[in-house]
Enzyme design. Sequence first.
Site, PDB file in Angstrom:
ATOM      1  N   THR A 140      -1.839 -17.630   6.468  1.00  0.00           N
ATOM      2  CA  THR A 140      -1.653 -16.676   5.353  1.00  0.00           C
ATOM      3  C   THR A 140      -0.509 -15.736   5.719  1.00  0.00           C
ATOM      4  OG1 THR A 140      -3.840 -16.982   4.848  1.00  0.00           O
ATOM      5  CG2 THR A 140      -3.114 -15.135   4.223  1.00  0.00           C
ATOM      6  N   LEU A 147      -5.631 -11.951   9.635  1.00  0.00           N
ATOM      7  CA  LEU A 147      -5.273 -12.816   8.629  1.00  0.00           C
ATOM      8  C   LEU A 147      -5.464 -14.298   9.033  1.00  0.00           C
ATOM      9  CD1 LEU A 147      -2.446 -11.222   6.760  1.00  0.00           C
ATOM     10  CD2 LEU A 147      -4.690 -11.022   6.131  1.00  0.00           C
ATOM     11  N   ASP A 148      -5.770 -15.402   8.408  1.00  0.00           N
ATOM     12  CA  ASP A 148      -5.536 -16.571   8.919  1.00  0.00           C
ATOM     13  C   ASP A 148      -4.143 -16.694   9.425  1.00  0.00           C
ATOM     14  OD1 ASP A 148      -8.348 -17.170   8.510  1.00  0.00           O
ATOM     15  OD2 ASP A 148      -7.669 -18.064   6.409  1.00  0.00           O
ATOM     16  N   LYS A 149      -3.992 -17.907  10.105  1.00  0.00           N
ATOM     17  CA  LYS A 149      -2.607 -18.047  10.805  1.00  0.00           C
ATOM     18  C   LYS A 149      -1.668 -18.426   9.629  1.00  0.00           C
ATOM     19  CE  LYS A 149      -0.189 -21.913  13.259  1.00  0.00           C
ATOM     20  NZ  LYS A 149      -0.280 -23.224  13.913  1.00  0.00           N
ATOM     21  N   ARG A 190     -10.383 -18.370   0.320  1.00  0.00           N
ATOM     22  CA  ARG A 190     -10.356 -19.819   0.303  1.00  0.00           C
ATOM     23  C   ARG A 190     -11.573 -20.584  -0.130  1.00  0.00           C
ATOM     24  NH1 ARG A 190      -7.688 -20.885   6.110  1.00  0.00           N
ATOM     25  NH2 ARG A 190      -7.864 -23.120   5.303  1.00  0.00           N
TER      26      ARG A 190
END
Length: 322
Positions: free
Chosen positions: A159, A155-157, A254
């Site tokens: 998110t 997961l993105d930082k 996104r």
Amino acid sequence: MSDSVTDYKAEWDDDDVITVEETVRLVPAALAGERLDRVAAVLWPEHSRSRLQAWIEEGWLSIDGILADSVRRRLAGGERLALKLPPFVFGESPQAQAMPLSLLHADESIFVVDKPAGLVVHPGAGNLEGTLLNGLLALDPGLAAVPRAGIVHRLDKDTSGLMVVARTLEAQTALVRQLQARTVHREYWAVVAGRLERAGTAEAPIGRHPRVRTRMAVVPQGKPAVTHYRPLEVFAEATLVECRLETGRTHQIRVHLAHLGFPLLGDPLYAPRAVAARFSRQALHARRLALVHPASGEPCRWESPLPEDMTRLLEILRGERR
């Protein structure tokens, strides 16, 4: 997600290396004439073929005491194959760091982690501390013997939400295969700018932005990417959207929603400045995760409640609608 699951180059130094027992297999006559990587996949079925290919290329497999030089080498049968699992190396690789981690599930094969926003999943160059991987190593030191400490997706930082982590090599291989087969179901909740009033599917290839290398974009030469979306609640100038992934490209939700004209609130990369300023991070939460348990074969499903910051955001948006 990269096909290779080894991120750190290890060196055989008796003082630094976490040693892993060497496993030896003899090539049966039935596999005579086959390529080395295929033979290895048969002899070590707990590992994926792509993982074994990477390890062969990095020098972790020997044939009759000599390091293998090519995955394409044909075997005659009767050879002695020896495999050493690439360990983490102290001083070069991430160290265990105790940190509060929210576990929704734990057993001998997997962890299910509810990741908070702001936590980086995996170390990068020059940044080997303070990541989820560091915390996992503190939670289970045995993960040092599993590539990427069992992390199979990211997961993105900024998110938040659910991630599954493998605690054994067998579990990691099974989960990677499920992800590749698109049988792991991942649902996200996002808050986007604009009134998105119809469900649909974004099927558009994603690749590196041709000019801004820190961003991804919908580009003709990109990798196939599929996102299903449906509105859950429409506000005056925003929408709560449920997204379901078929693929797992970098920044997929996104990029796809911005491409459709509905960028995420708070998104610093893909939203206009005014939209990005409306929230402290991209408003994205991995809410549901479903998969087949790698050991029991039973279907499993977990759900994570919205974090406090997104709950407050929805309350504000509901107030604006009145």
